[in-house]
Design a protein around this motif. Sequence first.
Motif, mmCIF file in Angstrom:
data_model
loop_
_atom_site.group_PDB
_atom_site.id
_atom_site.type_symbol
_atom_site.label_atom_id
_atom_site.label_comp_id
_atom_site.label_asym_id
_atom_site.label_seq_id
_atom_site.Cartn_x
_atom_site.Cartn_y
_atom_site.Cartn_z
ATOM 1 N N ASP A 72 -36.608 27.826 -0.628
ATOM 2 C CA ASP A 72 -36.277 26.936 0.468
ATOM 3 C C ASP A 72 -36.307 27.653 1.923
ATOM 4 O O ASP A 72 -36.883 27.376 3.026
ATOM 5 N N GLU A 73 -35.771 28.980 1.788
ATOM 6 C CA GLU A 73 -35.651 29.771 3.125
ATOM 7 C C GLU A 73 -37.060 29.995 3.684
ATOM 8 O O GLU A 73 -37.410 30.134 4.753
ATOM 9 N N VAL A 74 -38.087 30.429 2.639
ATOM 10 C CA VAL A 74 -39.258 30.764 3.009
ATOM 11 C C VAL A 74 -39.924 29.413 3.617
ATOM 12 O O VAL A 74 -40.813 29.558 4.562
ATOM 13 N N ILE A 126 -22.374 31.793 6.376
ATOM 14 C CA ILE A 126 -23.320 32.106 7.241
ATOM 15 C C ILE A 126 -24.112 30.666 7.295
ATOM 16 O O ILE A 126 -24.628 29.963 8.104
ATOM 17 N N GLU A 127 -24.380 30.371 5.812
ATOM 18 C CA GLU A 127 -24.868 28.799 5.794
ATOM 19 C C GLU A 127 -24.075 27.664 6.506
ATOM 20 O O GLU A 127 -24.711 26.771 7.042
ATOM 21 N N ALA A 128 -22.672 27.900 6.014
ATOM 22 C CA ALA A 128 -22.008 26.834 6.960
ATOM 23 C C ALA A 128 -22.155 26.730 8.079
ATOM 24 O O ALA A 128 -22.205 25.592 8.873
ATOM 25 N N SER A 156 -30.354 20.988 3.805
ATOM 26 C CA SER A 156 -30.743 22.137 2.666
ATOM 27 C C SER A 156 -29.664 23.197 3.066
ATOM 28 O O SER A 156 -29.283 23.775 2.129
ATOM 29 N N GLU A 157 -29.482 23.470 4.293
ATOM 30 C CA GLU A 157 -28.398 24.510 4.768
ATOM 31 C C GLU A 157 -26.853 24.330 3.978
ATOM 32 O O GLU A 157 -26.253 25.070 3.433
ATOM 33 N N ASN A 158 -26.648 22.943 3.817
ATOM 34 C CA ASN A 158 -25.444 22.692 3.544
ATOM 35 C C ASN A 158 -25.232 22.572 2.094
ATOM 36 O O ASN A 158 -24.467 23.077 1.461
ATOM 37 N N GLY A 159 -26.447 22.449 1.423
ATOM 38 C CA GLY A 159 -26.555 22.448 0.060
ATOM 39 C C GLY A 159 -26.307 24.055 -0.386
ATOM 40 O O GLY A 159 -25.721 24.388 -1.402
ATOM 41 N N HIS A 160 -27.038 24.823 0.564
ATOM 42 C CA HIS A 160 -27.032 26.427 0.244
ATOM 43 C C HIS A 160 -25.641 26.744 0.331
ATOM 44 O O HIS A 160 -25.272 27.613 -0.711
ATOM 45 N N TYR A 161 -24.777 26.329 1.195
ATOM 46 C CA TYR A 161 -23.390 26.695 1.402
ATOM 47 C C TYR A 161 -22.636 26.447 0.258
ATOM 48 O O TYR A 161 -21.945 27.073 -0.414
HETATM 49 FE FE LIG Z 1 -29.936 28.333 3.872
#
Ligand SMILES: [Fe+2]
Length: 215
Positions: A72-74, A126-128, A156-161
Amino acid sequence: MIPCVPKTDLPLLYQTPDSWAAAALQEPLALLNDHAHLEKKAAGNALDLLNQWPDPVAPENWVERMTAIARDEVEHLAVVTRLLSRRGGKLTKHHRNDYATGLRRHVRVGQGPRELLDRLMVSALIEARSCERFEILARTCEDRELSKLYSGLWASENGHYRVFLDLARNLPLRGAAGRIEARWEEWLAIEARTIESQSPGPRMHSGVAARSMAC
Ligand SMILES: [Fe+2]
Ligand SMILES: [Fe+2]
């Protein structure tokens, strides 16, 4: 109409005022450059954690979840650098993130499972925080292309958190649950102090100028 994302239910103890976004967006290319570097670092962090699972065996889906985050990050990195380039900007060779550096100072390095717990919690925080900032940018940015970018990344970032926090909460630590929750509370306080002390500027994890705070 500006795309919008749901208001978050993040547990962060410091709430960024909307005035932060207007200040950060004064230099959109610099903000995109900073953002691109953060995506690169997030990908590297997930790849680094890929084989750092707690002994003796990797928890179920550990490798798959880290791989998915790195992918995802890439993808985010590709989107942001493309936009940066299309708008006439260039990715800088060097980048620093005093916020992340400040958080990592509190990681209990060399303490085995405690270090891993801290690394997962720092990753979650950091994601949050990025998620919180994307929500504000998506809601307040009048540049439709940028607003769409930020609203697209929010989920996406919410999911990573949630993934990082879930992995942290399920680490097989002795005496676990109470200690893990107590450490999370400590980290939330550390994070709030750290983000609040950052200098203002066109960065995702910048602080709020004194003038903006008064608004
Ligand atoms: Fe992320
Ligand atoms: Fe990302």
